[in-house]
Design a protein around this motif. Structure first.
Motif, mmCIF file in Angstrom:
data_model
loop_
_atom_site.group_PDB
_atom_site.id
_atom_site.type_symbol
_atom_site.label_atom_id
_atom_site.label_comp_id
_atom_site.label_asym_id
_atom_site.label_seq_id
_atom_site.Cartn_x
_atom_site.Cartn_y
_atom_site.Cartn_z
ATOM 1 N N ARG A 233 0.827 -1.204 0.000
ATOM 2 C CA ARG A 233 0.000 0.000 0.000
ATOM 3 C C ARG A 233 0.864 1.259 0.000
ATOM 4 O O ARG A 233 0.602 2.218 -0.740
ATOM 5 N N ALA A 234 1.931 1.250 0.792
ATOM 6 C CA ALA A 234 2.767 2.447 0.936
ATOM 7 C C ALA A 234 3.568 2.754 -0.324
ATOM 8 O O ALA A 234 3.774 3.922 -0.667
ATOM 9 N N THR A 235 4.036 1.711 -1.012
ATOM 10 C CA THR A 235 4.924 1.915 -2.167
ATOM 11 C C THR A 235 4.219 1.777 -3.508
ATOM 12 O O THR A 235 4.797 2.102 -4.544
ATOM 13 N N GLY A 236 2.974 1.290 -3.487
ATOM 14 C CA GLY A 236 2.272 1.063 -4.750
ATOM 15 C C GLY A 236 2.733 -0.179 -5.486
ATOM 16 O O GLY A 236 2.412 -0.367 -6.663
ATOM 17 N N SER A 237 3.465 -1.056 -4.801
ATOM 18 C CA SER A 237 4.013 -2.261 -5.446
ATOM 19 C C SER A 237 3.096 -3.474 -5.276
ATOM 20 O O SER A 237 3.500 -4.603 -5.544
ATOM 21 N N TYR A 238 1.868 -3.231 -4.834
ATOM 22 C CA TYR A 238 0.964 -4.322 -4.461
ATOM 23 C C TYR A 238 0.664 -5.299 -5.607
ATOM 24 O O TYR A 238 0.275 -6.434 -5.367
ATOM 25 N N GLY A 239 0.849 -4.888 -6.845
ATOM 26 C CA GLY A 239 0.519 -5.749 -7.975
ATOM 27 C C GLY A 239 1.625 -6.686 -8.404
ATOM 28 O O GLY A 239 1.470 -7.442 -9.362
ATOM 29 N N SER A 240 2.739 -6.675 -7.689
ATOM 30 C CA SER A 240 3.911 -7.451 -8.108
ATOM 31 C C SER A 240 4.204 -8.619 -7.172
ATOM 32 O O SER A 240 4.037 -8.513 -5.953
ATOM 33 N N ASN A 241 4.665 -9.720 -7.750
ATOM 34 C CA ASN A 241 5.168 -10.857 -6.969
ATOM 35 C C ASN A 241 6.675 -10.768 -6.751
ATOM 36 O O ASN A 241 7.260 -11.660 -6.142
ATOM 37 N N MET A 242 7.296 -9.720 -7.270
ATOM 38 C CA MET A 242 8.755 -9.577 -7.208
ATOM 39 C C MET A 242 9.117 -8.479 -6.215
ATOM 40 O O MET A 242 9.461 -7.363 -6.587
ATOM 41 N N ARG A 243 9.018 -8.817 -4.939
ATOM 42 C CA ARG A 243 9.304 -7.877 -3.854
ATOM 43 C C ARG A 243 10.115 -8.600 -2.797
ATOM 44 O O ARG A 243 9.848 -9.776 -2.503
ATOM 45 N N PRO A 244 11.097 -7.926 -2.194
ATOM 46 C CA PRO A 244 11.972 -8.601 -1.216
ATOM 47 C C PRO A 244 11.230 -9.305 -0.090
ATOM 48 O O PRO A 244 11.629 -10.394 0.337
ATOM 49 N N LEU A 245 10.134 -8.716 0.394
ATOM 50 C CA LEU A 245 9.401 -9.319 1.513
ATOM 51 C C LEU A 245 8.755 -10.659 1.157
ATOM 52 O O LEU A 245 8.433 -11.465 2.047
ATOM 53 N N ILE A 246 8.563 -10.907 -0.122
ATOM 54 C CA ILE A 246 7.895 -12.147 -0.519
ATOM 55 C C ILE A 246 8.796 -13.360 -0.290
ATOM 56 O O ILE A 246 8.295 -14.466 -0.072
ATOM 57 N N PHE A 247 10.101 -13.181 -0.280
ATOM 58 C CA PHE A 247 11.012 -14.317 -0.065
ATOM 59 C C PHE A 247 10.757 -15.008 1.278
ATOM 60 O O PHE A 247 10.462 -16.211 1.307
ATOM 61 N N PRO A 248 10.828 -14.293 2.398
ATOM 62 C CA PRO A 248 10.514 -14.977 3.665
ATOM 63 C C PRO A 248 9.047 -15.356 3.762
ATOM 64 O O PRO A 248 8.698 -16.347 4.417
ATOM 65 N N TYR A 249 8.176 -14.591 3.099
ATOM 66 C CA TYR A 249 6.743 -14.877 3.160
ATOM 67 C C TYR A 249 6.412 -16.239 2.552
ATOM 68 O O TYR A 249 5.595 -16.994 3.086
ATOM 69 N N VAL A 250 7.054 -16.570 1.440
ATOM 70 C CA VAL A 250 6.806 -17.855 0.785
ATOM 71 C C VAL A 250 7.246 -19.014 1.675
ATOM 72 O O VAL A 250 6.537 -20.017 1.824
ATOM 73 N N ILE A 251 8.424 -18.880 2.284
ATOM 74 C CA ILE A 251 8.918 -19.941 3.169
ATOM 75 C C ILE A 251 7.972 -20.098 4.363
ATOM 76 O O ILE A 251 7.614 -21.220 4.751
ATOM 77 N N ALA A 252 7.550 -18.978 4.947
ATOM 78 C CA ALA A 252 6.612 -19.041 6.073
ATOM 79 C C ALA A 252 5.285 -19.664 5.644
ATOM 80 O O ALA A 252 4.686 -20.442 6.391
ATOM 81 N N SER A 253 4.828 -19.327 4.435
ATOM 82 C CA SER A 253 3.560 -19.880 3.948
ATOM 83 C C SER A 253 3.648 -21.397 3.815
ATOM 84 O O SER A 253 2.695 -22.116 4.152
ATOM 85 N N PHE A 254 4.779 -21.889 3.331
ATOM 86 C CA PHE A 254 4.929 -23.342 3.145
ATOM 87 C C PHE A 254 4.841 -24.075 4.477
ATOM 88 O O PHE A 254 4.068 -25.032 4.631
#
Length: 336
Positions: A233-254
């Motif tokens: 929301r803050a950066t306007g990057s909400y439409g992308s899957n290519m964001r640094p925070l997604i790396f730990p998020y994917v591992i946590a999701s698994f």
């Protein structure tokens, strides 16, 4: 034969539903509604929570190939994987090419190479590249697994972070078609899946650990989802899957979903639904955007949170039914 692990099927089914929800909510993320909080409506939140889906599919692909690895030549492996993947990809490219309405040869050729004939076909291009590399990656993983995982993380994180900074904080950037589909941006997720499933006993230990620590993984998943939503929301990057925070998020999701699977799959109805969705996941992936595009022609499906709910139910139901019919037809054609 490697025994089937229901936790992986559960994650695959969750990722499949999450992919659909990302596309379904994409037209509603900034809609005004009385249900919003801090400018974030339910569609936006759901869209961000589901962002583990595509990287998660790559993780599952790496894990699945490692578990089913057999002794065969490079040529035999590639022939087998391409025979399983390419025909469906080409058929669906033709379907979306016809739907697109731009019947130029250039559009078709670029679309075939980059996967841009529809919003979701780029994933297959990434997957095909990783298939070509898998035998080499598998040998490296056997000898230097930790080093391979670390290097792949460094490469993917560096490239995605650089692209994220350029597109989020820099001047508007026009990239050549297909740049984001280069395997180097995504290779960590595939290698991480390989690392988790490098040996069956290692995977079983990881899944057992996820069950014991399901509360911690659920907390990590929730916190990272909140951070990802706020950042998007803050950066306007909400439409992308290519964001640094997604790396730990994917591992946590698994590990979160693998840990939750044990309790949920004890219900026979849930177990059967998960098995069904997992079995038809690829066809659901291909067909759901076509059905979504059709619903968007009607205002009933495009207005307000009621439109979002109606779209979600309709697209999910029709996509699952269509995928089951398609897979049944394919099975008959193979047998006949």
């Amino acid at each position: 034969m490697t025994p089937r692990r229901q936790e992986l099927d559960f994650y695959r089914a969750a990722a499949m539903l999450a992919v659909m929800l990302i596309h379904i909510t994409s037209n509603f993320v900034l809609a005004e509604t009385r249900f919003s909080a801090f400018g974030i409506n339910p569609a936006f939140l759901l869209n961000q929570v589901c962002r583990f889906a595509v990287p998660g599919f790559l993780l599952l692909s790496g894990a699945g190939l490692s578990l089913s690895r057999r002794e065969e030549s490079y040529g035999a492996f590639i022939k087998r994987r391409m025979a399983k993947t390419l025909p469906a990809y080409l058929v669906w490219c033709a379907v979306y090419f016809l739907e697109k309405g731009d019947y130029s040869a250039g559009t078709l050729l670029v679309g075939l190479v980059t996967g841009n004939l529809a919003a979701h076909l780029y994933f297959i291009i990434i997957l095909l590249q990783l298939y070509l590399l898998f035998p080499l990656l598998h040998r490296l993983a056997e000898r230097r697994g930790a080093a391979l995982t670390a290097v792949s993380l460094a490469v993917s994180l560096t490239l995605q972070s650089a692209l994220y900074c350029l597109t989020t904080f820099g001047e508007p950037l026009t990239l050549p078609a297909g740049t984001k589909n280069c395997f180097l941006f995504w290779i960590f997720y595939f290698v991480a899946g390989m690392a988790i499933a490098q040996r069956p006993e290692k995977l079983d230990a990881a899944l057992e650990s996820a069950k014991r620590r399901r509360g911690l993984w659920a907390l990590a998943f929730a916190l990272l989802a909140a951070l990802l939503t706020a950042e998007g929301r803050a950066t306007g990057s909400y439409g992308s899957n290519m964001r640094p925070l997604i790396f730990p998020y994917v591992i946590a999701s698994f590990f979160c979903l693998a840990g939750a699977a044990d309790a949920l799959l004890r219900r026979r109805s849930v177990s059967r639904a998960v098995s069904f969705l997992s079995r038809h996941s690829m066809s659901i992936y291909y067909v759901h955007v076509l059905i979504l595009d059709f619903t968007r022609r009607f205002s009933l499906f495009t207005t307000g949170m009621r439109g979002l709910c109606l779209t979600a139910v309709t697209v999910a139901a029709l996509s699952i039914a269509a995928a089951a019919a398609i897979d049944r037809l394919r099975g008959r054609l193979r047998r006949g």
